[in-house]
Design an enzyme around this catalytic site. Sequence first.
Site, short mmCIF file in Angstrom:
data_model
loop_
_atom_site.label_atom_id
_atom_site.label_comp_id
_atom_site.label_asym_id
_atom_site.label_seq_id
_atom_site.Cartn_x
_atom_site.Cartn_y
_atom_site.Cartn_z
N LYS A 25 -36.37 12.83 23.86
CA LYS A 25 -35.91 14.04 23.75
C LYS A 25 -34.48 13.97 23.16
CE LYS A 25 -37.13 16.33 27.34
NZ LYS A 25 -37.17 16.64 28.76
N ARG A 92 -31.55 16.98 31.81
CA ARG A 92 -32.78 16.51 31.52
C ARG A 92 -33.16 15.03 31.16
NH1 ARG A 92 -33.48 19.98 25.92
NH2 ARG A 92 -35.50 20.23 26.50
N GLY A 101 -44.04 12.66 35.45
CA GLY A 101 -44.12 11.71 36.61
C GLY A 101 -42.48 11.68 36.72
N MET A 103 -38.47 12.97 36.74
CA MET A 103 -37.68 13.98 37.47
C MET A 103 -37.74 15.34 36.44
SD MET A 103 -33.72 14.85 37.78
CE MET A 103 -33.78 15.86 36.12
N ARG A 341 -40.97 17.19 19.25
CA ARG A 341 -41.42 15.92 19.33
C ARG A 341 -42.79 15.88 18.37
NH1 ARG A 341 -42.95 16.46 25.55
NH2 ARG A 341 -43.47 18.70 25.27
N HIS A 462 -76.44 -0.24 31.44
CA HIS A 462 -77.33 -0.35 30.58
C HIS A 462 -77.55 1.25 29.79
CE1 HIS A 462 -81.41 0.63 29.12
NE2 HIS A 462 -81.32 -0.83 28.76
N ARG A 584 -82.06 -5.66 16.52
CA ARG A 584 -82.74 -6.32 17.55
C ARG A 584 -84.35 -5.94 17.81
NH1 ARG A 584 -78.27 -3.60 20.99
NH2 ARG A 584 -78.96 -1.97 19.67
N ARG A 640 -82.57 -10.27 14.54
CA ARG A 640 -82.42 -11.45 15.66
C ARG A 640 -83.74 -11.39 16.07
NH1 ARG A 640 -79.21 -10.25 20.89
NH2 ARG A 640 -80.63 -8.58 21.33
N GLU A 767 -73.01 -17.43 21.49
CA GLU A 767 -72.81 -16.35 22.61
C GLU A 767 -72.89 -17.26 23.87
OE1 GLU A 767 -76.23 -13.70 22.86
OE2 GLU A 767 -77.56 -15.12 21.81
N SER A 787 -72.78 -15.23 14.33
CA SER A 787 -72.46 -13.99 14.81
C SER A 787 -72.23 -14.12 16.16
CB SER A 787 -73.49 -12.94 14.42
OG SER A 787 -73.32 -11.66 14.75
N GLY A 789 -71.95 -13.05 19.58
CA GLY A 789 -72.69 -12.01 20.77
C GLY A 789 -71.73 -12.00 22.09
N THR A 790 -70.71 -11.11 21.73
CA THR A 790 -69.43 -11.12 22.62
C THR A 790 -69.77 -10.67 23.84
OG1 THR A 790 -68.77 -9.19 21.75
CG2 THR A 790 -67.69 -11.35 20.87
N ASN A 791 -70.92 -9.92 24.13
CA ASN A 791 -71.35 -9.57 25.67
C ASN A 791 -71.75 -10.80 26.36
OD1 ASN A 791 -71.18 -6.96 24.65
ND2 ASN A 791 -73.57 -6.54 24.35
N CYS A 854 -71.31 -8.99 16.88
CA CYS A 854 -72.13 -8.17 16.95
C CYS A 854 -72.28 -7.57 18.35
CB CYS A 854 -73.63 -8.31 16.38
SG CYS A 854 -74.34 -9.76 17.20
N TYR A 874 -66.87 -10.07 9.19
CA TYR A 874 -67.21 -8.70 9.50
C TYR A 874 -67.43 -8.35 10.87
CZ TYR A 874 -71.97 -10.26 10.10
OH TYR A 874 -72.93 -10.97 10.71
P1 ADP Z 1 -39.95 18.46 29.79
O1 ADP Z 1 -39.50 17.11 29.71
O2 ADP Z 1 -40.60 18.76 31.08
O3 ADP Z 1 -40.24 19.16 28.68
P2 ADP Z 1 -37.18 19.68 29.56
O4 ADP Z 1 -35.88 19.01 29.67
O5 ADP Z 1 -37.76 20.03 27.94
O6 ADP Z 1 -38.41 19.24 30.33
O7 ADP Z 1 -36.87 21.16 29.92
C1 ADP Z 1 -37.69 22.36 30.82
C2 ADP Z 1 -37.71 23.37 30.21
O8 ADP Z 1 -36.42 23.81 30.12
C3 ADP Z 1 -38.07 23.69 28.67
O9 ADP Z 1 -38.64 24.95 28.41
C4 ADP Z 1 -36.70 23.70 28.11
O10 ADP Z 1 -36.93 24.34 26.79
C5 ADP Z 1 -35.82 24.36 28.96
N1 ADP Z 1 -34.32 24.01 28.70
C6 ADP Z 1 -33.72 22.69 28.90
N2 ADP Z 1 -32.41 22.74 28.78
C7 ADP Z 1 -32.34 23.85 28.29
C8 ADP Z 1 -30.89 24.79 28.01
N3 ADP Z 1 -29.95 23.99 27.97
N4 ADP Z 1 -30.96 26.11 27.73
C9 ADP Z 1 -32.15 26.61 27.72
N5 ADP Z 1 -33.37 25.95 28.21
C10 ADP Z 1 -33.49 24.72 28.50
MG MG Z 2 -39.52 20.13 27.22
#
Ligand code: ADP
Ligand code: MG
Length: 905
Positions: A25, A92, A101, A103, A341, A462, A584, A640, A767, A787, A789-791, A854, A874
């Site tokens: 990010k 963020r 997973g 925060m 991204r 199988h 086979r 074979r 094999e 060849s 036969g890795t199984n 194979c 191959y």
């Molecule tokens: P995630 O990693 O789950 O995508 P983000 O950090 O991107 O989390 O943020 C979650 C939401 O909050 C997103 O929709 C993002 O665009 C919005 N957001 C984050 N920072 C700001 C900000 N400074 N102003 C307005 N919206 C924000």
């Molecule tokens: Mg985001």
Amino acid sequence: MKRVFFFGEGVAEGAGLGKERLGGKGAGLAEMTALGIPVPPGFTIETTVCAEYTRAGLDGVRREVTDSLARIEASTGKRFGDPSDPLLVSVRSGARSSMPGMMDTILNLGLTSATVQGLAALSGERFALDCRRRFLQMYGDVVLDVPKHDFEEGLSRSRAARGVASDADLTADDLRRLVAEYEEIVRRHAGKPFPEDPHEQLWGAIGAVFRSWDNERAKTYRRLHHIPAEWGTAVNVQAMVFGNRGDTSATGVAFTRDPSTGEKKFYGEFLPNAQGEDVVAGIRTPRPVNADGSGTSLEETMPRAYGELLRVRDLLEKSFRDMQDLEFTIEDGKLYLLQTRNGKRTGFAAVRIATEMVSEGLIGEKEALERVEPEQLVQLLAPVFPLKEKADAVAAGRLLGKGLPAGPGAASGRIAFTAERAVEMAKSGAVVLVREETSPEDIAGMHAAAGILTTRGGATSHAAVVARGMGKTCVVGAGEITVEPRGAGLRARDLRAAEGDWISVDGTTGEVLLGQLPTRPSEILQVVLERSLSEAESPLYGAFYRLLGWADQHRRLGVRANADTPGDARTAVLFGAEGIGLCRTEHMFFEERRILAVREMILSETVEGRRAALAKILPMQREDFVGIFREMEDRPVTIRLLDPPLHEFLPNDEKSIAAVAAELRVSSEKVADRVRGLHEANPMLGHRGCRLGITHPEIYETQVRAIFEAAAESIRAGGRPRPEIMIPLIGTRAEFEKLRDLVAQVAATVAAETGQAVDSKIGTMIEIPRAALQADKIAAAGCEFFSFGTNDLTQMTYGYSRDDAASFLPAYVEAGILPEDPFASLDADGVGELVAIATERGRKANPALKIGICGEHGGDPRSIEFFHRTGLDYVSCSPYRVPVARLAAARAALAESGAAASSTA
Ligand code: ADP
Ligand code: MG
Ligand code: MG
């Protein structure tokens, strides 16, 4: 050393530092800022601080953070904690690769009971209170560990009291009461009031992000995705912009191209008057970014911001040279970008985007190859259920359960509980074969079925292996479903089905549904196999074809297919196979017309009896080979000789015992006796492979004769067959020598009879571990190819029975004793060492030795990379995986040359 990097107003201190230090990010925000794209100002605390945090807290970066915060203040003209016009920020997380997973983001940080007044005076009371209640909830949840659920309850109570469905309809008064309630919830849970000092809020939030790197959810995710714990997360602090400031404000997400089809078309959704993740949270139905005639799109309602977004889209694609997934917010008509991204995409989109970007001059061919995961190609070949119909069926409660997706694609058919019934019923329509497990006897039924479902067994059972080979849709191990004895039916929860009822299996997702769903063959298959669509009509095919063409130019490994029938051989060639790496012969024996003769052969106690039965089989085998040679033209075909233990062919029910008895003119008891006599305690290590060829030479003689007669016939018909005779299960040089002589002698006899010289080779499977170690001795004995036969090689190296490993392998992987199932991806350390040893020793003894693989691993991209590095000639895999292998082989070659380039740099 600098570890906090400011971005804003066209300046990004961290530009070029990359994801390793800034996280995904932070790197995206820095690059966008440097490109002059409007991004709210902020700063990134780099990933190395994460590890330090646990030991030393935040003292090491306190100064830098304070300085950077001052720069945000300068740039926005607002002050943090200023009661008249407060600066608010978001905090963020952001690891190198995006990691659910971790925060959750905290928005509107800096709001206190004092600053909320200032914000209200400037921008309206309702807006200020809406920001405050969101902030209390997010901060309470992620920093102070207040159960989310308490907040949500308060919110739905407010909605109910007001009689509205949406948060957007709550009034300022409602929100004021709600805010007071939230403050009380926090006090109760945290045992102290909500922090009123914005700086305390900020340090609390930054610490929480770093701590979240080691929460259980994040650890689990890391383990599943092989993300090292040392990476750490970065923290981004950024000035807030508000999409919830009324109807000229909005928030949204977009992709620079369509992530499901890859079409070069801007694609996105937004919500007016909303904040943060409202769009994905499903609170209100989002609207399209592009005009769609509804009059509600961004293009129609905020044309200026839309135009600006299109400009940004082009800039981003040019700069990142890949499809981007972006988050934006519009505040009072002005556009801001908050994240970019590389976007996740389907296999279809991956292929199309990569090739089109080459045409557009954005990337080169090599990069295009790196952009498509080989496994994604499987998706392009599989038939599909239309998404809408499937969702309707799930909503109607027709989901029976979920198993392992073992053969991608979609199949609907009537339920058959035995292979025989499947064959029978398939004559009048599509059938899904449903069994607890399958065995070699079920082959005909599996062939006849449109889809296969088992309730036991894993990814290498199988059913799974055979289905992948056949390119059949298959779900295995659907444990929630019970198959009742004697074909009485199946049940799952309160659902039941009987033979003949419709069932639908999605081998791409593992879902099993009651009832019939429509399917469509994949577009690629319509072009390649059915020819119902012309190449020109399918841009997807065009992209697929170009990509694989580039792959062929870059790969060093050859790619062959495992194919047992002329039909499979044709498919393999159409997918680009350069030969057959494994044909086979036993599958040919299972065909309805032949199995009786095969059983006769096995059960006769005399050589003459066996010869008589073999004489019936010979012409049929010859026909098989003629068909395969015709399809393969002048490509090599590795055949074979008979491999499995004989008992797999034995009759095991009264009816088939009686049939064999009649044919042999003996009593059923006698046949049953003989069947018992052939019983083996451990057939996988028993009388099979070349051991059969040595004790019953007439079997191999017949097979070799069929091959050479077929080759002679093909030559007479103008063909150029290139059979390669492969002896299975060799463990010693003497075994090989004996069978080599047998093959040579039959070949010479047939040549004398037919007057045709056949271009052939003789070789062996490697094999058995002993064969790998003795590879030089075997190669020196006139062996022309190996060849792997890795199984079996995996089975024998580990001492794990492939048929029984399902009872402990998953537990081993779970406990981290094995990194993954060694039958699915080659164990490079152990089994791989044997492969490397055999390759080296074999080539030393015979430099012209051709070496291939194979086993199932021949179609696994990571194993293919290993085979490339080890210098094999191959790989051979099932016809439907040939495109996967071609791409994986090219990527292996590119990875190697890339590594070489960077190590010399
Ligand atoms: P995630 O990693 O789950 O995508 P983000 O950090 O991107 O989390 O943020 C979650 C939401 O909050 C997103 O929709 C993002 O665009 C919005 N957001 C984050 N920072 C700001 C900000 N400074 N102003 C307005 N919206 C924000
Ligand atoms: Mg985001
Ligand atoms: Mg999120």
